[in-house]
Motif scaffolding. Structure first.
Motif, PDB file in Angstrom:
ATOM      1  N   HIS A  22      -5.264   9.159  -5.767  1.00  0.00           N
ATOM      2  CA  HIS A  22      -4.049   8.342  -5.889  1.00  0.00           C
ATOM      3  C   HIS A  22      -3.334   8.507  -7.217  1.00  0.00           C
ATOM      4  O   HIS A  22      -2.558   7.641  -7.600  1.00  0.00           O
ATOM      5  CB  HIS A  22      -4.399   6.862  -5.679  1.00  0.00           C
ATOM      6  CG  HIS A  22      -4.936   6.564  -4.317  1.00  0.00           C
ATOM      7  ND1 HIS A  22      -4.197   6.737  -3.169  1.00  0.00           N
ATOM      8  CD2 HIS A  22      -6.147   6.125  -3.910  1.00  0.00           C
ATOM      9  CE1 HIS A  22      -4.925   6.406  -2.120  1.00  0.00           C
ATOM     10  NE2 HIS A  22      -6.117   6.032  -2.538  1.00  0.00           N
TER      11      HIS A  22
ATOM     12  N   CYS B 129      -7.673   7.630   5.208  1.00  0.00           N
ATOM     13  CA  CYS B 129      -8.096   6.510   4.355  1.00  0.00           C
ATOM     14  C   CYS B 129      -9.542   6.094   4.633  1.00  0.00           C
ATOM     15  O   CYS B 129     -10.324   5.847   3.715  1.00  0.00           O
ATOM     16  CB  CYS B 129      -7.179   5.309   4.558  1.00  0.00           C
ATOM     17  SG  CYS B 129      -5.425   5.679   4.333  1.00  0.00           S
TER      18      CYS B 129
ATOM     19  N   ARG C 296      -0.578   2.712 -10.344  1.00  0.00           N
ATOM     20  CA  ARG C 296      -1.338   1.474 -10.382  1.00  0.00           C
ATOM     21  C   ARG C 296      -0.508   0.259  -9.980  1.00  0.00           C
ATOM     22  O   ARG C 296      -0.767  -0.827 -10.424  1.00  0.00           O
ATOM     23  CB  ARG C 296      -1.912   1.254 -11.789  1.00  0.00           C
ATOM     24  CG  ARG C 296      -2.962   2.258 -12.184  1.00  0.00           C
ATOM     25  CD  ARG C 296      -4.220   2.107 -11.343  1.00  0.00           C
ATOM     26  NE  ARG C 296      -5.233   3.075 -11.704  1.00  0.00           N
ATOM     27  CZ  ARG C 296      -5.416   4.226 -11.076  1.00  0.00           C
ATOM     28  NH1 ARG C 296      -4.655   4.550 -10.056  1.00  0.00           N
ATOM     29  NH2 ARG C 296      -6.362   5.050 -11.460  1.00  0.00           N
TER      30      ARG C 296
ATOM     31  N   THR D 192       0.838   8.687  -2.695  1.00  0.00           N
ATOM     32  CA  THR D 192       0.072   9.548  -3.601  1.00  0.00           C
ATOM     33  C   THR D 192      -1.057  10.256  -2.862  1.00  0.00           C
ATOM     34  O   THR D 192      -1.336  11.423  -3.128  1.00  0.00           O
ATOM     35  CB  THR D 192      -0.485   8.737  -4.787  1.00  0.00           C
ATOM     36  OG1 THR D 192      -1.190   7.595  -4.294  1.00  0.00           O
ATOM     37  CG2 THR D 192       0.636   8.282  -5.700  1.00  0.00           C
ATOM     38  N   TRP D 193      -1.697   9.558  -1.917  1.00  0.00           N
ATOM     39  CA  TRP D 193      -2.746  10.196  -1.107  1.00  0.00           C
ATOM     40  C   TRP D 193      -2.156  11.353  -0.300  1.00  0.00           C
ATOM     41  O   TRP D 193      -2.745  12.431  -0.232  1.00  0.00           O
ATOM     42  CB  TRP D 193      -3.386   9.164  -0.166  1.00  0.00           C
ATOM     43  CG  TRP D 193      -4.085   9.796   0.991  1.00  0.00           C
ATOM     44  CD1 TRP D 193      -5.343  10.328   1.010  1.00  0.00           C
ATOM     45  CD2 TRP D 193      -3.551  10.005   2.302  1.00  0.00           C
ATOM     46  NE1 TRP D 193      -5.623  10.851   2.246  1.00  0.00           N
ATOM     47  CE2 TRP D 193      -4.535  10.665   3.056  1.00  0.00           C
ATOM     48  CE3 TRP D 193      -2.331   9.702   2.908  1.00  0.00           C
ATOM     49  CZ2 TRP D 193      -4.338  11.020   4.389  1.00  0.00           C
ATOM     50  CZ3 TRP D 193      -2.139  10.050   4.225  1.00  0.00           C
ATOM     51  CH2 TRP D 193      -3.136  10.704   4.951  1.00  0.00           C
TER      52      TRP D 193
ATOM     53  N   MET E   6       0.807  -1.216   0.000  1.00  0.00           N
ATOM     54  CA  MET E   6       0.000   0.000   0.000  1.00  0.00           C
ATOM     55  C   MET E   6       0.848   1.277   0.000  1.00  0.00           C
ATOM     56  O   MET E   6       0.307   2.376   0.069  1.00  0.00           O
ATOM     57  CB  MET E   6      -0.930   0.016   1.217  1.00  0.00           C
ATOM     58  CG  MET E   6      -2.038  -0.991   1.148  1.00  0.00           C
ATOM     59  SD  MET E   6      -3.114  -0.644  -0.252  1.00  0.00           S
ATOM     60  CE  MET E   6      -4.287  -1.945  -0.123  1.00  0.00           C
TER      61      MET E   6
ATOM     62  N   GLU F 208      -0.035   3.904  -2.707  1.00  0.00           N
ATOM     63  CA  GLU F 208      -1.327   4.531  -2.421  1.00  0.00           C
ATOM     64  C   GLU F 208      -1.188   5.561  -1.299  1.00  0.00           C
ATOM     65  O   GLU F 208      -1.756   6.643  -1.359  1.00  0.00           O
ATOM     66  CB  GLU F 208      -2.372   3.467  -2.046  1.00  0.00           C
ATOM     67  CG  GLU F 208      -2.935   2.705  -3.214  1.00  0.00           C
ATOM     68  CD  GLU F 208      -1.992   1.680  -3.815  1.00  0.00           C
ATOM     69  OE1 GLU F 208      -0.964   1.337  -3.182  1.00  0.00           O
ATOM     70  OE2 GLU F 208      -2.274   1.211  -4.932  1.00  0.00           O
ATOM     71  N   TYR F 209      -0.412   5.207  -0.278  1.00  0.00           N
ATOM     72  CA  TYR F 209      -0.201   6.142   0.831  1.00  0.00           C
ATOM     73  C   TYR F 209       0.542   7.385   0.345  1.00  0.00           C
ATOM     74  O   TYR F 209       0.164   8.519   0.663  1.00  0.00           O
ATOM     75  CB  TYR F 209       0.590   5.467   1.959  1.00  0.00           C
ATOM     76  CG  TYR F 209       0.806   6.378   3.140  1.00  0.00           C
ATOM     77  CD1 TYR F 209      -0.090   6.395   4.196  1.00  0.00           C
ATOM     78  CD2 TYR F 209       1.895   7.248   3.187  1.00  0.00           C
ATOM     79  CE1 TYR F 209       0.089   7.248   5.274  1.00  0.00           C
ATOM     80  CE2 TYR F 209       2.078   8.102   4.253  1.00  0.00           C
ATOM     81  CZ  TYR F 209       1.181   8.100   5.298  1.00  0.00           C
ATOM     82  OH  TYR F 209       1.359   8.953   6.353  1.00  0.00           O
TER      83      TYR F 209
ATOM     84  N   HIS G 286     -12.768   4.934   2.365  1.00  0.00           N
ATOM     85  CA  HIS G 286     -12.789   3.488   2.128  1.00  0.00           C
ATOM     86  C   HIS G 286     -13.620   2.658   3.092  1.00  0.00           C
ATOM     87  O   HIS G 286     -13.613   1.428   2.982  1.00  0.00           O
ATOM     88  CB  HIS G 286     -11.354   2.958   2.078  1.00  0.00           C
ATOM     89  CG  HIS G 286     -10.603   3.417   0.863  1.00  0.00           C
ATOM     90  ND1 HIS G 286     -10.769   2.836  -0.368  1.00  0.00           N
ATOM     91  CD2 HIS G 286      -9.708   4.425   0.693  1.00  0.00           C
ATOM     92  CE1 HIS G 286      -9.988   3.449  -1.248  1.00  0.00           C
ATOM     93  NE2 HIS G 286      -9.338   4.421  -0.632  1.00  0.00           N
TER      94      HIS G 286
END
Length: 202
Positions: A164, A75, A168, A63-64, A57, A60-61, A79
């Motif tokens: 995000h 998150c 990918r 980019t968030w 992850m 994702e972290y 989510h």
């Protein structure tokens, strides 16, 4: 004088008297150790650092944390469901068990994609948070099942960069800067602890 069958029954009873509690104790101990080692308690919070307990992850972290959502949300704001507390924790438990199983048995894909229940929740939360904006457009009432049936679009089908970006997979954002969990030293080999200290000092 007891017969041989009575003696064997007594032996069996003694074995079961100690064996069953021992096995139960071992199972409870292993479950507790796994709970501790996996930092499962951290998933009860809303702290985004809990999401990077698993290295997959990290993009994702990262980019968030650099997005506009990183300044105002965590998150769980996107989510997990927010309509009631029971659904929230049921979803977290169900999703967490799914993630734990995938990561434990190395079933995770290189490219992370939301499954249908996750898409439903994220779509609900997009509309919940941005209700003043989306109420003006027809898409403000589109649910994930409607979008899957080609009766509308999911929010992120247009807003592809939110939150995000277009990352990918692990290869798309190597060496993503993510926080180091504060109590990781207890479970980390000494050579890794030394390496982390060296990097912090440089």
């Amino acid at each position: 004088m007891p017969t041989s069958s009575n003696e064997s029954n007594l032996k069996k009873n003694k074995i079961f008297k100690y064996l069953i509690p021992s096995l139960v104790g071992i199972v409870i101990g292993l479950c507790g150790y796994i709970f501790y080692l996996s930092k499962a308690h951290s998933y009860l919070s809303d702290d985004p650092k809990a999401c990077v307990n698993c290295h997959i992850m990290e993009p994702e972290y990262a980019t968030w944390s650099h997005s506009s959502h990183g300044r105002n949300t965590v998150c769980n704001d996107c989510h997990v469901p927010h309509d009631n507390v029971f659904r929230k924790y049921y979803f977290k438990a169900n999703d967490g068990l799914r993630h734990a199983t995938m990561f434990t048995f190395r079933l995770e894909p290189q490219v992370i994609k939301m499954h249908a229940p996750g898409q439903k929740v994220v779509q609900e939360n997009c509309i919940r948070c941005h209700s003043t904006l989306v109420s003006e457009v027809r898409l403000g009432k589109v649910t994930a099942p409607m979008a899957h049936a080609d009766n509308g679009k999911l929010c992120w089908e247009c807003h592809r960069e939110v939150p995000h970006s277009r990352v990918r997979g692990l290869n798309a954002a190597p060496h993503s800067p993510v926080p180091i969990i504060d109590d990781m030293g207890e479970n980390t080999p000494q050579w890794i602890q030394d390496l982390i200290k060296t990097e912090k000092n440089n």
